[in-house]
Design an enzyme around this catalytic site. Structure first.
Site, PDB file in Angstrom:
ATOM      1  N   LYS A 110      -5.798  -8.215 -44.574  1.00 26.00           N
ATOM      2  CA  LYS A 110      -6.356  -8.709 -43.304  1.00 26.00           C
ATOM      3  C   LYS A 110      -6.725 -10.183 -43.417  1.00 26.00           C
ATOM      4  CE  LYS A 110      -7.590  -4.431 -41.165  1.00 26.00           C
ATOM      5  NZ  LYS A 110      -8.147  -3.213 -41.762  1.00 26.00           N
ATOM      6  N   LYS A 189       7.226  -1.455 -40.120  1.00 27.04           N
ATOM      7  CA  LYS A 189       6.202  -0.401 -40.019  1.00 27.04           C
ATOM      8  C   LYS A 189       5.656  -0.371 -38.581  1.00 27.04           C
ATOM      9  CE  LYS A 189       1.559   0.600 -41.750  1.00 27.04           C
ATOM     10  NZ  LYS A 189       0.372   0.329 -41.134  1.00 27.04           N
ATOM     11  N   LYS A 192       0.154  -1.194 -34.124  1.00 29.70           N
ATOM     12  CA  LYS A 192      -0.174  -1.838 -32.840  1.00 29.70           C
ATOM     13  C   LYS A 192      -0.224  -3.353 -32.988  1.00 29.70           C
ATOM     14  CE  LYS A 192      -5.101  -0.793 -33.263  1.00 29.70           C
ATOM     15  NZ  LYS A 192      -4.911   0.066 -34.450  1.00 29.70           N
TER      16      LYS A 192
HETATM   17  P1  ADP Z   1      -2.180   0.365 -36.666  1.00 29.49           P
HETATM   18  O1  ADP Z   1      -1.342  -0.144 -37.837  1.00 29.49           O
HETATM   19  O2  ADP Z   1      -1.360   0.628 -35.466  1.00 29.49           O
HETATM   20  O3  ADP Z   1      -3.373  -0.515 -36.394  1.00 29.49           O
HETATM   21  P2  ADP Z   1      -4.065   2.063 -37.951  1.00 29.49           P
HETATM   22  O4  ADP Z   1      -4.157   1.162 -39.120  1.00 29.49           O
HETATM   23  O5  ADP Z   1      -5.225   2.151 -36.996  1.00 29.49           O
HETATM   24  O6  ADP Z   1      -2.732   1.762 -37.128  1.00 29.49           O
HETATM   25  O7  ADP Z   1      -3.678   3.494 -38.477  1.00 29.49           O
HETATM   26  C1  ADP Z   1      -4.405   4.674 -38.340  1.00 29.49           C
HETATM   27  C2  ADP Z   1      -3.744   5.712 -39.249  1.00 29.49           C
HETATM   28  O8  ADP Z   1      -2.441   6.042 -38.734  1.00 29.49           O
HETATM   29  C3  ADP Z   1      -3.504   5.151 -40.650  1.00 29.49           C
HETATM   30  O9  ADP Z   1      -4.502   5.517 -41.516  1.00 29.49           O
HETATM   31  C4  ADP Z   1      -2.218   5.830 -41.086  1.00 29.49           C
HETATM   32  O10 ADP Z   1      -2.519   7.018 -41.741  1.00 29.49           O
HETATM   33  C5  ADP Z   1      -1.508   6.141 -39.795  1.00 29.49           C
HETATM   34  N1  ADP Z   1      -0.413   5.186 -39.581  1.00 29.49           N
HETATM   35  C6  ADP Z   1      -0.461   4.032 -38.889  1.00 29.49           C
HETATM   36  N2  ADP Z   1       0.741   3.426 -38.865  1.00 29.49           N
HETATM   37  C7  ADP Z   1       1.574   4.240 -39.565  1.00 29.49           C
HETATM   38  C8  ADP Z   1       2.963   4.190 -39.882  1.00 29.49           C
HETATM   39  N3  ADP Z   1       3.743   3.198 -39.455  1.00 29.49           N
HETATM   40  N4  ADP Z   1       3.491   5.195 -40.627  1.00 29.49           N
HETATM   41  C9  ADP Z   1       2.724   6.222 -41.035  1.00 29.49           C
HETATM   42  N5  ADP Z   1       1.411   6.334 -40.758  1.00 29.49           N
HETATM   43  C10 ADP Z   1       0.831   5.367 -40.029  1.00 29.49           C
END
Ligand code: ADP
Ligand code: TRP
Length: 327
Positions: A110, A189, A192
């Site tokens: 981050k 990947k 959001k």
């Molecule tokens: P984002 O990357 O969209 O901000 P988060 O970091 O809030 O998503 O992710 C919440 C949970 O969703 C993570 O702990 C993970 O387990 C799952 N997750 C998010 N993105 C992925 C992905 N591309 N593939 C698999 N699991 C994911």
């Protein structure tokens, strides 16, 4: 087994959040004691608009229920309804070396992206450890990106246990699922922060449109295709039955099928999951009192455990006075 996990209400949930996290939570509600929460102390690090924060927290609750969380089986609650979590986080911070947190890769990532570091972001793994340890959880289903946080939680349980000379906290184990990293529509990947998501609760036409725009290579229709490197197939296999997956794999390898057809099939299996969930979510939205009752009941169940564990921790640390002023 006591199973615990949380999702931050920091934005609309997408298919990878479901496949990487929520689906496992819901599957594990059968035959286990499930505790699932909206991590709204955590999301305070990114969401500082109060009405939006309330709405996002409610949305994650609606998403859980619409996707199949059964409140008669698992407890669903807001992290902030269990204030003992922040008390335990403080106690853990007193036995945790700063060096452990310096090694947290998600914090480093981050910072590398230019996010300015608050103490909340730095201390994130301590709060997450408290979330887990306050319920003496056995299993924590998470995505790959969270495994280091669980390992840090194991370390912190050990630090406190050693410091007080007994097993006051239980060492949890992570549980990973098959959805290692779900690709987004651009092949990176799905996240959001990359704007490449397929959201869970868009109108059906929009979901289909997003799926039709998934990036593929330029292999001609007639030529055989490699399912192992295709973004469409990578998502399809996580949503389809094993028979459907085997059938599509065979069509890829044979050639004669274009990516447009594969995307249509993906849109169909996605709609099979999301169609009924969308209807269920509409019903829940029309009944906010029911949703609030579910969350209050979930919080009561979770807090009963948290108050007991916290009393034991206070006692172990020489903080208990004999007079119970905390309840
Ligand atoms: P984002 O990357 O969209 O901000 P988060 O970091 O809030 O998503 O992710 C919440 C949970 O969703 C993570 O702990 C993970 O387990 C799952 N997750 C998010 N993105 C992925 C992905 N591309 N593939 C698999 N699991 C994911
Ligand atoms: N850090 C997790 C995420 O971003 C959310 C979370 C907070 C969590 N506390 C937790 C997950 C405790 C499992 C257990 O996805």
């Amino acid at each position: 087994m006591r199973v615990l996990s949380g999702i931050q209400p920091s934005g609309k949930l997408h298919l990878a959040n479901y496949l990487g996290a929520m689906r496992q939570h819901i599957e594990l509600q059968d035959g286990n004691e499930g505790l699932y929460f909206m991590a709204n102390y955590h999301s305070l690090n990114t969401i500082q608009d109060a009405p939006r924060h309330l709405e996002l927290t409610r949305d994650v609750a609606l998403d859980y229920l619409a996707m199949g969380l059964d409140p008669s089986k698992a407890a669903l609650f807001r992290q902030t309804d269990i204030p003992e979590v922040t008390e335990l986080a403080w106690i853990l911070s007193t036995v945790t070396g700063k060096g452990l947190l310096d090694r947290a890769t998600s914090y480093k990532d981050k910072i590398a992206k230019g996010i300015s570091p608050s103490m909340g972001l730095f201390n994130y793994p301590i709060l997450m450890a408290a979330d887990i340890l306050i319920y003496r959880s056995d299993i924590v289903p998470v995505g790959q990106d969270q495994v280091q946080h669980i390992e840090m939680t194991q370390d912190m349980a050990g630090y406190l246990n050693r410091s007080v000379g007994r097993e006051v906290l239980k060492r949890p184990e992570p549980r990973l699922n098959e959805a290692f990293i779900v690709p987004g529509i651009d092949g990176q990947k799905m996240s959001k922060s990359y704007g490449n998501t397929i959201d869970l609760f868009d109108p059906p036409g929009q979901t289909r449109k997003r799926i039709m725009s998934i990036k593929t290579d330029s292999t001609p229709v007639d030529a055989p295709k490699n399912p192992d490197t295709c973004n469409v197939f990578a998502i399809y296999r996580l949503l389809a039955t094993p028979e459907e997956t085997a059938a599509l794999e065979e069509e890829y390898r044979r050639g004669g099928m274009g990516y447009g057809e594969a995307k249509k099939r993906l849109a169909d299996v996605a709609e099979r999951l999301l169609g009924p969930a969308r209807e269920q979510r509409e019903k829940l939205m029309a009944d906010p009192d029911y949703v609030e009752d579910v969350l209050c009941d979930g919080a009561r169940r979770a807090r009963a455990i948290a108050t007991e564990v916290m009393a034991d921790v206070r006692d172990a640390c020489g903080l208990a006075t004999g007079k119970d002023t905390h309840r």
